[in-house]
Design a protein around this motif. Structure first.
Motif, mmCIF file in Angstrom:
data_model
loop_
_atom_site.group_PDB
_atom_site.id
_atom_site.type_symbol
_atom_site.label_atom_id
_atom_site.label_comp_id
_atom_site.label_asym_id
_atom_site.label_seq_id
_atom_site.Cartn_x
_atom_site.Cartn_y
_atom_site.Cartn_z
ATOM 1 N N ILE A 297 34.097 -10.561 -4.595
ATOM 2 C CA ILE A 297 33.749 -11.958 -4.837
ATOM 3 C C ILE A 297 32.388 -12.040 -5.502
ATOM 4 O O ILE A 297 31.397 -11.533 -4.982
ATOM 5 C CB ILE A 297 33.750 -12.756 -3.515
ATOM 6 C CG1 ILE A 297 35.135 -12.654 -2.862
ATOM 7 C CG2 ILE A 297 33.382 -14.214 -3.751
ATOM 8 C CD1 ILE A 297 35.209 -13.273 -1.487
ATOM 9 N N SER B 19 29.894 -14.893 -7.508
ATOM 10 C CA SER B 19 29.611 -16.282 -7.913
ATOM 11 C C SER B 19 30.750 -17.237 -7.556
ATOM 12 O O SER B 19 31.126 -18.105 -8.337
ATOM 13 C CB SER B 19 29.332 -16.353 -9.423
ATOM 14 O OG SER B 19 28.252 -15.511 -9.765
ATOM 15 N N THR C 140 33.929 -16.630 -7.210
ATOM 16 C CA THR C 140 35.241 -16.338 -7.783
ATOM 17 C C THR C 140 35.626 -14.887 -7.480
ATOM 18 O O THR C 140 34.762 -14.044 -7.234
ATOM 19 C CB THR C 140 35.260 -16.549 -9.311
ATOM 20 O OG1 THR C 140 34.285 -15.667 -9.906
ATOM 21 C CG2 THR C 140 34.943 -17.982 -9.666
ATOM 22 N N SER D 92 36.670 -11.419 -8.614
ATOM 23 C CA SER D 92 36.621 -10.612 -9.833
ATOM 24 C C SER D 92 37.632 -9.467 -9.785
ATOM 25 O O SER D 92 38.012 -8.923 -10.821
ATOM 26 C CB SER D 92 35.212 -10.044 -10.043
ATOM 27 O OG SER D 92 34.827 -9.223 -8.951
ATOM 28 N N GLN E 200 40.493 -17.977 0.264
ATOM 29 C CA GLN E 200 39.888 -19.142 -0.385
ATOM 30 C C GLN E 200 38.895 -19.825 0.547
ATOM 31 O O GLN E 200 37.824 -20.272 0.121
ATOM 32 C CB GLN E 200 40.967 -20.136 -0.819
ATOM 33 C CG GLN E 200 40.443 -21.246 -1.724
ATOM 34 C CD GLN E 200 39.793 -20.724 -2.993
ATOM 35 O OE1 GLN E 200 40.394 -19.929 -3.723
ATOM 36 N NE2 GLN E 200 38.563 -21.147 -3.264
ATOM 37 N N ILE F 101 35.695 -17.902 0.503
ATOM 38 C CA ILE F 101 34.919 -18.193 -0.704
ATOM 39 C C ILE F 101 34.246 -19.560 -0.599
ATOM 40 O O ILE F 101 33.095 -19.730 -0.999
ATOM 41 C CB ILE F 101 35.838 -18.155 -1.942
ATOM 42 C CG1 ILE F 101 36.360 -16.732 -2.172
ATOM 43 C CG2 ILE F 101 35.106 -18.661 -3.186
ATOM 44 C CD1 ILE F 101 37.422 -16.624 -3.245
ATOM 45 N N ASP F 102 34.970 -20.536 -0.036
ATOM 46 C CA ASP F 102 34.461 -21.910 0.066
ATOM 47 C C ASP F 102 33.614 -22.147 1.312
ATOM 48 O O ASP F 102 33.202 -23.280 1.572
ATOM 49 C CB ASP F 102 35.637 -22.901 0.084
ATOM 50 C CG ASP F 102 36.436 -22.874 -1.207
ATOM 51 O OD1 ASP F 102 35.889 -22.426 -2.234
ATOM 52 O OD2 ASP F 102 37.613 -23.292 -1.182
ATOM 53 N N LYS G 231 28.074 -17.847 -1.937
ATOM 54 C CA LYS G 231 27.394 -18.619 -2.967
ATOM 55 C C LYS G 231 25.886 -18.397 -2.903
ATOM 56 O O LYS G 231 25.216 -18.247 -3.899
ATOM 57 C CB LYS G 231 27.723 -20.101 -2.805
ATOM 58 C CG LYS G 231 29.208 -20.410 -3.010
ATOM 59 C CD LYS G 231 29.509 -21.854 -2.717
ATOM 60 C CE LYS G 231 30.991 -22.158 -2.880
ATOM 61 N NZ LYS G 231 31.329 -23.532 -2.515
#
Length: 197
Positions: free
Chosen positions: A27, A29, A31, A33, A93, A96-97, A123
Motif C-alpha cells: 500500500i 499513498s 492505493t 501498488s 479497503q 486503506i481507509d 495515509k
C-alpha cells in the motif's frame, strides 16, 4: 507498507494458526501498488512464521490467533491486528481507509478493538499504535499484538488455550482459544460450525 490478510476462500480465515493462505498487498499513498497470494504451511508454525518474515510483512490482519503464535510473530517486528472478520477485499479497503476499527469487522463475541486509525495510518505513515499491556490496553510499538478484546481478556488474561475445537462434519481439530467459543468458529477445512472437542 506491506500488509497481509490471512484468508480462507474469500474471507478472513477464522483461525490463523491452521490457515494456509495470505493475501499480501503493498500500500502506497492510499492505493494498492501490488497484490498477490502466498501459501503458508499450516502444519509447520516455524515455517509459517519464517515465510511471513521473509516476505517483509509489516502488518498481519487475521481472525483468532493463539498467544504463542502472536508473540512469535510480534517478536519479529510485525504488527498483528487479530479477531477481524469479513470479506477479504472489504477488509483490505477498510485498512486503506482507516476503518478497520468498525464493529462490522469484529469477530462475533468480540468487543471493539484497540486499533486506532489516527495513530497508525497508511495515509499518515505513522508507526505508533496502541498495543497490549498487562491491562490489555498498554501502549505498544509496531510488532505488538494490537487488536480486539473479549470477555475475560482485559486484565492480563492473555490468549490461553484449553483443549480443542472439533468439526462435527469432517473431524478437523484446532486449538481452542480461551474466551473464543468453538461454536463461533468456522471449520478451516469445510466451513461448518465447530464444537468443543
Amino acid at each position: 507498507m506491506k500488509a497481509a490478510v490471512s484468508t480462507w476462500r474469500d474471507r478472513v480465515a477464522p483461525v490463523f494458526d491452521v490457515s494456509n493462505t495470505i493475501v499480501v498487498v503493498d500500500i502506497e499513498s492510499g492505493t494498492i501498488s501490488n497484490r498477490c497470494s502466498e501459501y503458508l504451511d499450516e502444519n509447520d508454525s516455524s515455517a509459517k512464521i519464517l515465510k511471513i518474515v521473509r516476505l517483509k510483512i509489516d502488518m498481519l490482519v487475521c481472525g483468532a490467533i493463539s498467544r504463542s503464535m502472536c508473540d512469535l510473530i510480534a517478536a519479529n517486528g510485525i504488527l498483528i491486528v487479530p479477531f477481524v472478520s469479513g470479506q477479504v477485499n472489504e477488509v483490505i479497503q477498510a485498512l486503506i481507509d482507516d476503518r478497520l476499527h468498525e464493529e462490522r469487522f469484529d469477530m462475533p463475541g468480540r468487543r471493539k478493538c484497540f486499533f486506532n486509525p489516527e495513530k497508525y495510518s497508511f495515509k499518515k505513515k505513522e508507526t505508533h499504535m496502541p498495543g497490549r499491556g498487562k491491562s490489555g490496553q498498554g501502549a505498544g510499538q509496531p510488532g505488538g499484538c494490537a487488536g480486539k478484546t473479549g470477555p475475560g481478556r482485559g486484565q492480563g488474561g492473555g490468549m490461553n488455550t484449553s483443549g480443542f475445537c472439533a468439526c462435527p462434519q469432517c473431524g478437523h481439530k484446532v486449538e481452542h482459544v480461551k474466551g473464543n467459543p468453538c461454536y463461533e468458529q468456522a471449520c478451516p477445512s469445510c466451513g461448518a460450525a465447530m464444537s468443543r472437542g
